[in-house]
Design a protein around this motif. Structure first.
Motif, PDB file in Angstrom:
ATOM      1  N   VAL A  46      41.729  37.337  45.320  1.00  0.00           N
ATOM      2  CA  VAL A  46      42.910  36.544  44.926  1.00  0.00           C
ATOM      3  C   VAL A  46      43.978  37.433  44.286  1.00  0.00           C
ATOM      4  CG1 VAL A  46      43.820  34.547  43.689  1.00  0.00           C
ATOM      5  CG2 VAL A  46      41.500  34.470  44.635  1.00  0.00           C
ATOM      6  N   VAL A  47      43.691  38.008  43.118  1.00  0.00           N
ATOM      7  CA  VAL A  47      44.655  38.882  42.444  1.00  0.00           C
ATOM      8  C   VAL A  47      43.900  40.051  41.815  1.00  0.00           C
ATOM      9  CG1 VAL A  47      46.321  37.050  41.942  1.00  0.00           C
ATOM     10  CG2 VAL A  47      44.533  37.583  40.279  1.00  0.00           C
ATOM     11  N   SER A  48      44.642  41.106  41.485  1.00  0.00           N
ATOM     12  CA  SER A  48      44.040  42.231  40.779  1.00  0.00           C
ATOM     13  C   SER A  48      43.960  41.929  39.288  1.00  0.00           C
ATOM     14  CB  SER A  48      44.857  43.502  41.020  1.00  0.00           C
ATOM     15  OG  SER A  48      46.184  43.325  40.560  1.00  0.00           O
ATOM     16  N   SER A  49      43.337  42.815  38.552  1.00  0.00           N
ATOM     17  CA  SER A  49      43.239  42.736  37.089  1.00  0.00           C
ATOM     18  C   SER A  49      42.487  41.503  36.604  1.00  0.00           C
ATOM     19  CB  SER A  49      44.641  42.768  36.442  1.00  0.00           C
ATOM     20  OG  SER A  49      45.314  43.954  36.786  1.00  0.00           O
ATOM     21  N   LEU A  50      41.509  41.053  37.387  1.00  0.00           N
ATOM     22  CA  LEU A  50      40.688  39.931  36.949  1.00  0.00           C
ATOM     23  C   LEU A  50      39.594  40.374  35.981  1.00  0.00           C
ATOM     24  CD1 LEU A  50      40.112  37.715  40.129  1.00  0.00           C
ATOM     25  CD2 LEU A  50      41.530  37.229  38.138  1.00  0.00           C
ATOM     26  N   GLY A  51      39.307  41.660  35.948  1.00  0.00           N
ATOM     27  CA  GLY A  51      38.279  42.155  35.043  1.00  0.00           C
ATOM     28  C   GLY A  51      36.948  42.418  35.703  1.00  0.00           C
ATOM     29  N   LYS A  52      36.983  43.019  36.910  1.00  0.00           N
ATOM     30  CA  LYS A  52      35.710  43.339  37.574  1.00  0.00           C
ATOM     31  C   LYS A  52      34.888  44.334  36.759  1.00  0.00           C
ATOM     32  CE  LYS A  52      37.092  44.856  41.564  1.00  0.00           C
ATOM     33  NZ  LYS A  52      38.531  44.772  41.281  1.00  0.00           N
ATOM     34  N   GLY A  53      35.566  45.301  36.145  1.00  0.00           N
ATOM     35  CA  GLY A  53      34.849  46.287  35.353  1.00  0.00           C
ATOM     36  C   GLY A  53      34.138  45.656  34.180  1.00  0.00           C
ATOM     37  N   LEU A  54      34.829  44.760  33.489  1.00  0.00           N
ATOM     38  CA  LEU A  54      34.226  44.066  32.359  1.00  0.00           C
ATOM     39  C   LEU A  54      33.094  43.153  32.826  1.00  0.00           C
ATOM     40  CD1 LEU A  54      34.282  43.476  29.353  1.00  0.00           C
ATOM     41  CD2 LEU A  54      36.065  41.772  29.775  1.00  0.00           C
ATOM     42  N   ALA A  55      33.312  42.456  33.950  1.00  0.00           N
ATOM     43  CA  ALA A  55      32.265  41.583  34.494  1.00  0.00           C
ATOM     44  C   ALA A  55      31.032  42.390  34.879  1.00  0.00           C
ATOM     45  CB  ALA A  55      32.801  40.817  35.695  1.00  0.00           C
ATOM     46  N   SER A  56      31.242  43.547  35.504  1.00  0.00           N
ATOM     47  CA  SER A  56      30.123  44.406  35.891  1.00  0.00           C
ATOM     48  C   SER A  56      29.371  44.887  34.659  1.00  0.00           C
ATOM     49  CB  SER A  56      30.637  45.605  36.690  1.00  0.00           C
ATOM     50  OG  SER A  56      31.359  45.201  37.837  1.00  0.00           O
ATOM     51  N   ALA A  57      30.125  45.317  33.642  1.00  0.00           N
ATOM     52  CA  ALA A  57      29.499  45.815  32.419  1.00  0.00           C
ATOM     53  C   ALA A  57      28.713  44.714  31.718  1.00  0.00           C
ATOM     54  CB  ALA A  57      30.567  46.381  31.488  1.00  0.00           C
ATOM     55  N   ALA A  58      29.284  43.506  31.665  1.00  0.00           N
ATOM     56  CA  ALA A  58      28.610  42.391  31.005  1.00  0.00           C
ATOM     57  C   ALA A  58      27.333  42.002  31.744  1.00  0.00           C
ATOM     58  CB  ALA A  58      29.548  41.198  30.896  1.00  0.00           C
ATOM     59  N   LEU A  59      27.381  41.997  33.078  1.00  0.00           N
ATOM     60  CA  LEU A  59      26.181  41.702  33.856  1.00  0.00           C
ATOM     61  C   LEU A  59      25.122  42.778  33.629  1.00  0.00           C
ATOM     62  CD1 LEU A  59      24.510  40.133  35.878  1.00  0.00           C
ATOM     63  CD2 LEU A  59      25.843  41.210  37.728  1.00  0.00           C
ATOM     64  N   GLY A  60      25.553  44.043  33.592  1.00  0.00           N
ATOM     65  CA  GLY A  60      24.610  45.118  33.297  1.00  0.00           C
ATOM     66  C   GLY A  60      23.948  44.934  31.943  1.00  0.00           C
TER      67      GLY A  60
ATOM     68  N   THR B  49      41.093  25.407  44.157  1.00  0.00           N
ATOM     69  CA  THR B  49      40.028  26.206  44.779  1.00  0.00           C
ATOM     70  C   THR B  49      40.482  26.940  46.036  1.00  0.00           C
ATOM     71  OG1 THR B  49      39.243  24.369  46.171  1.00  0.00           O
ATOM     72  CG2 THR B  49      38.326  24.536  43.934  1.00  0.00           C
ATOM     73  N   LYS B  50      41.644  26.583  46.566  1.00  0.00           N
ATOM     74  CA  LYS B  50      42.052  27.144  47.853  1.00  0.00           C
ATOM     75  C   LYS B  50      42.178  28.670  47.836  1.00  0.00           C
ATOM     76  CE  LYS B  50      42.772  24.687  50.751  1.00  0.00           C
ATOM     77  NZ  LYS B  50      41.808  24.113  51.736  1.00  0.00           N
ATOM     78  N   PRO B  51      42.764  29.304  46.787  1.00  0.00           N
ATOM     79  CA  PRO B  51      42.824  30.773  46.804  1.00  0.00           C
ATOM     80  C   PRO B  51      41.438  31.413  46.922  1.00  0.00           C
ATOM     81  CG  PRO B  51      44.296  29.912  45.130  1.00  0.00           C
ATOM     82  CD  PRO B  51      43.490  28.754  45.616  1.00  0.00           C
ATOM     83  N   THR B  52      40.455  30.837  46.243  1.00  0.00           N
ATOM     84  CA  THR B  52      39.094  31.371  46.342  1.00  0.00           C
ATOM     85  C   THR B  52      38.528  31.174  47.739  1.00  0.00           C
ATOM     86  OG1 THR B  52      38.643  31.060  43.987  1.00  0.00           O
ATOM     87  CG2 THR B  52      36.733  31.140  45.463  1.00  0.00           C
ATOM     88  N   GLN B  53      38.772  30.002  48.321  1.00  0.00           N
ATOM     89  CA  GLN B  53      38.294  29.760  49.690  1.00  0.00           C
ATOM     90  C   GLN B  53      38.867  30.805  50.651  1.00  0.00           C
ATOM     91  OE1 GLN B  53      38.633  25.622  51.074  1.00  0.00           O
ATOM     92  NE2 GLN B  53      38.827  24.989  48.935  1.00  0.00           N
ATOM     93  N   HIS B  54      40.161  31.091  50.524  1.00  0.00           N
ATOM     94  CA  HIS B  54      40.790  32.072  51.409  1.00  0.00           C
ATOM     95  C   HIS B  54      40.231  33.476  51.160  1.00  0.00           C
ATOM     96  CE1 HIS B  54      44.620  29.456  52.193  1.00  0.00           C
ATOM     97  NE2 HIS B  54      43.563  29.048  52.874  1.00  0.00           N
ATOM     98  N   SER B  55      39.970  33.796  49.902  1.00  0.00           N
ATOM     99  CA  SER B  55      39.435  35.112  49.580  1.00  0.00           C
ATOM    100  C   SER B  55      38.036  35.290  50.178  1.00  0.00           C
ATOM    101  CB  SER B  55      39.386  35.292  48.060  1.00  0.00           C
ATOM    102  OG  SER B  55      38.924  36.572  47.718  1.00  0.00           O
ATOM    103  N   VAL B  56      37.213  34.261  50.066  1.00  0.00           N
ATOM    104  CA  VAL B  56      35.871  34.332  50.650  1.00  0.00           C
ATOM    105  C   VAL B  56      35.957  34.387  52.172  1.00  0.00           C
ATOM    106  CG1 VAL B  56      33.696  33.067  50.947  1.00  0.00           C
ATOM    107  CG2 VAL B  56      34.756  33.237  48.680  1.00  0.00           C
ATOM    108  N   GLN B  57      36.916  33.644  52.747  1.00  0.00           N
ATOM    109  CA  GLN B  57      37.105  33.707  54.204  1.00  0.00           C
ATOM    110  C   GLN B  57      37.453  35.130  54.639  1.00  0.00           C
ATOM    111  OE1 GLN B  57      40.239  31.154  55.594  1.00  0.00           O
ATOM    112  NE2 GLN B  57      39.677  31.340  57.743  1.00  0.00           N
ATOM    113  N   GLU B  58      38.280  35.801  53.846  1.00  0.00           N
ATOM    114  CA  GLU B  58      38.639  37.196  54.142  1.00  0.00           C
ATOM    115  C   GLU B  58      37.396  38.090  54.092  1.00  0.00           C
ATOM    116  OE1 GLU B  58      41.327  40.302  55.024  1.00  0.00           O
ATOM    117  OE2 GLU B  58      41.941  38.221  54.624  1.00  0.00           O
ATOM    118  N   LEU B  59      36.558  37.883  53.096  1.00  0.00           N
ATOM    119  CA  LEU B  59      35.316  38.658  52.988  1.00  0.00           C
ATOM    120  C   LEU B  59      34.409  38.401  54.196  1.00  0.00           C
ATOM    121  CD1 LEU B  59      33.780  38.630  49.371  1.00  0.00           C
ATOM    122  CD2 LEU B  59      34.336  40.608  50.770  1.00  0.00           C
TER     123      LEU B  59
END
Length: 542
Positions: free
Chosen positions: A11-25, A187-197
């Motif tokens: 959807v957009v950048s700067s959502l915090g993937k690094g922080l999410a990855s670190a928190a999951l770790g 929810t539509k932006p997420t649906q489109h993002s998953v469709q892209e994946l």
């Protein structure tokens, strides 16, 4: 057996993937698993070392001297595991390695292509050196749909098929925007993002949905239906009051349970979250507050000082106080009196930087702190400017300056041309490439046993991470020490100054290295703990 978790963003950048990855770790660690986190960056730079701090943010430096993405700082702070140069790779580095091999003839005349050569290099990077880890979390930089990220998405798609069945999953971080006029999360932006994946062959197993409010059950079911995941795999990642609340919030939302279920692992018991409970309690229940002025030159983008911000917060956690940061562009002090800006702060920190812009303002900030007895912490460039200030205003060297700014008759700070790394002599010149040619990584320093800094560390031998090209000139040492500025830390061979302090000042310390890179929320760096303690004492005087 090592399992792989691939973390993508949409959807957009700067959502915090690094922080999410670190928190999951951190959550997996709290359940007793061993983890490794790695970052794949699609940009063409070999590393972020030559990128502008106001565009890319901080350059995080590892013990082994790699200049890496700032997300590796999150990885270290949340898991406590030091990263290495093998935990971050860019498109530029991959292409550099491939082209070097091609020029050598290693490919025996084959036509070099993105598939299989680039994707194979990415896969080799991801799979190498993971023995002994239960989980390897691999964050893919950028956003799905970015053209430069396609080789990385293709590589992890291939890995999903090549790894043993059940040994890899895909977590997709996405955004559920709230549209005020409609009164609902969309929810539509997420649906489109998953469709892209899915169009490139990747089906996410878990959706981690950034939002600013709870996800209604209807929207959760809709996402599950259209994105082909279980409703329980739509995990809420709501905005948190502090980044150190994120592991707790993700556990409450069920992320760790869902990850284990996706691997077919029975979920037994609860993770040990006691240290995160303690950190969160200290953040939200301070017993006071202090005001710290950061006099820098990249204040337009706070990510340029990400580790510094967090290290100051860790000092606040250790002292049970809230740390308020007052950002001051150092150029302001070149035209205005610092007093109105600094007279009410409880501590002044001058961080690292490069180039002449704003240098005179940093020098004036150091002078204010010295004369007004305000706690001062100079890091890297901030130490150099404090020494130049002392040379000009105490030691009778009015033309003291740094050769970084051009020729000077009094090179109190000069270009570092030779130094020892272990038993190996490193050499550089003014004509050397900018990238990867500084004194980088962990180096040992010896501290004066009776100094304040040795008492803070409770040791007279330390190891800290460096990132700089210029050094204070020890030819001026005697003149400076005669006026009260003491060199309390040196390299093992006694050639390179590492720390300075004023013994008769409440707290005035400069360090040539970057201590912020080694601070953790549950293990604050001793210098930041002590600096905030001094600021706390100062707050009672102001």
């Amino acid at each position: 057996m090592t399992r792989y978790i691939f973390i993508t963003g949409g959807v957009v950048s700067s959502l915090g993937k690094g922080l999410a990855s670190a928190a999951l770790g951190a959550l997996l660690q709290a359940r007793g698993y061993t983890v490794r986190l790695r970052k794949l960056d699609p940009y063409l730079n070999v590393d972020p070392g030559t990128m502008s701090p106001t565009q890319h943010g901080e350059v995080f430096v590892t013990d082994d001297g790699a200049e890496t993405d700032l997300d590796l700082g999150h990885y270290e702070r949340f898991t406590g595991r030091p990263c290495t140069r093998a935990d971050n790779i860019t498109t530029g580095r991959i292409y550099q390695d491939i082209i070097t091999k091609e020029r050598r003839g290693d490919y025996l005349g084959a036509t070099i292509q993105v598939i299989p050569h680039v994707t194979d290099a990415i896969k080799d990077f991801v799979r190498t050196g993971n023995e002994g880890f239960d989980f390897v979390l691999v964050e893919i930089g950028g956003t799905v749909g970015d053209i430069e990220g396609l080789p990385f998405f293709e590589a992890i798609r291939q890995l999903g098929n090549e790894l043993p069945e059940g040994d890899s999953i895909f977590v997709h971080l996405t955004l559920l925007p709230y549209i005020a006029s409609a009164g609902e999360l969309k929810t539509k932006p997420t649906q489109h993002s998953v469709q892209e994946l899915r169009s490139i062959g990747i089906a996410p197993d878990i959706l981690l949905c950034r939002c600013d409010r709870p996800i209604p059950e209807g929207e959760r079911k809709k996402l599950a239906l259209f994105c082909n995941v279980r409703p329980s795999a739509v995990v809420e990642a709501r905005d948190a009051g502090s980044i150190y609340d994120v592991p707790l919030a993700y556990h409450q939302a069920g992320l760790d349970n869902e990850v284990l279920r996706a691997f077919g692992i029975d979920v037994k018991g609860e993770p040990d979250m006691r240290r995160w409970d303690d950190v969160s309690a200290r953040v939200h229940n301070p017993e006071g507050e202090v005001n710290i002025a950061i006099v820098g030159k990249y204040t337009g983008l706070k990510d340029a000082y990400k580790s510094l911000i967090e290290a100051l917060a860790h000092g606040g956690i250790a002292n049970k106080v809230k740390v308020n940061l007052e950002w001051i562009e150092s150029e302001v002090f070149e035209h205005e009196d610092p007093s109105p800006y600094l007279q009410d702060v409880h501590g002044i920190l001058v961080p690292g930087g490069f180039g002449q812009r704003g240098a005179e303002g940093k020098i004036r900030a150091a002078r204010f702190a010295r004369e007004r007895k305000v706690p001062y912490f100079g890091i890297c460039f901030g130490m150099q400017m404090a020494v130049i200030e002392a040379a000009r205003n105490l030691a009778g060297v009015p033309h003291a300056n740094s050769t970084e700014f051009g020729p000077t008759p009094e090179p109190v700070v000069g270009l570092l041309t030779e130094w020892l790394r272990g038993n190996e002599l490193q050499k550089r010149t003014a004509a050397s490439d900018l990238g990867g040619t500084m004194r980088l990584g962990a180096y040992t320093a010896h501290l004066k046993p009776d100094s304040r800094i040795a008492s803070i560390y409770r040791s007279d031998v330390i190891s800290e991470r460096h990132r700089h090209r210029y050094e204070v000139n020890l030819d001026y040492r005697k003149r400076l020490e005669d006026k009260g500025l003491v060199f309390t830390g040196l390299s093992p061979d006694g050639v390179l100054p590492e720390t300075i302090e004023y013994p008769d000042h409440p707290w005035f310390i400069g360090v040539q290295y970057h201590p912020e890179l080694k601070s953790r929320p549950f293990e604050p760096h001793p210098l930041f703990r002590s600096f905030i303690e001094a600021a706390k004492a100062q707050s009672r005087l102001v």
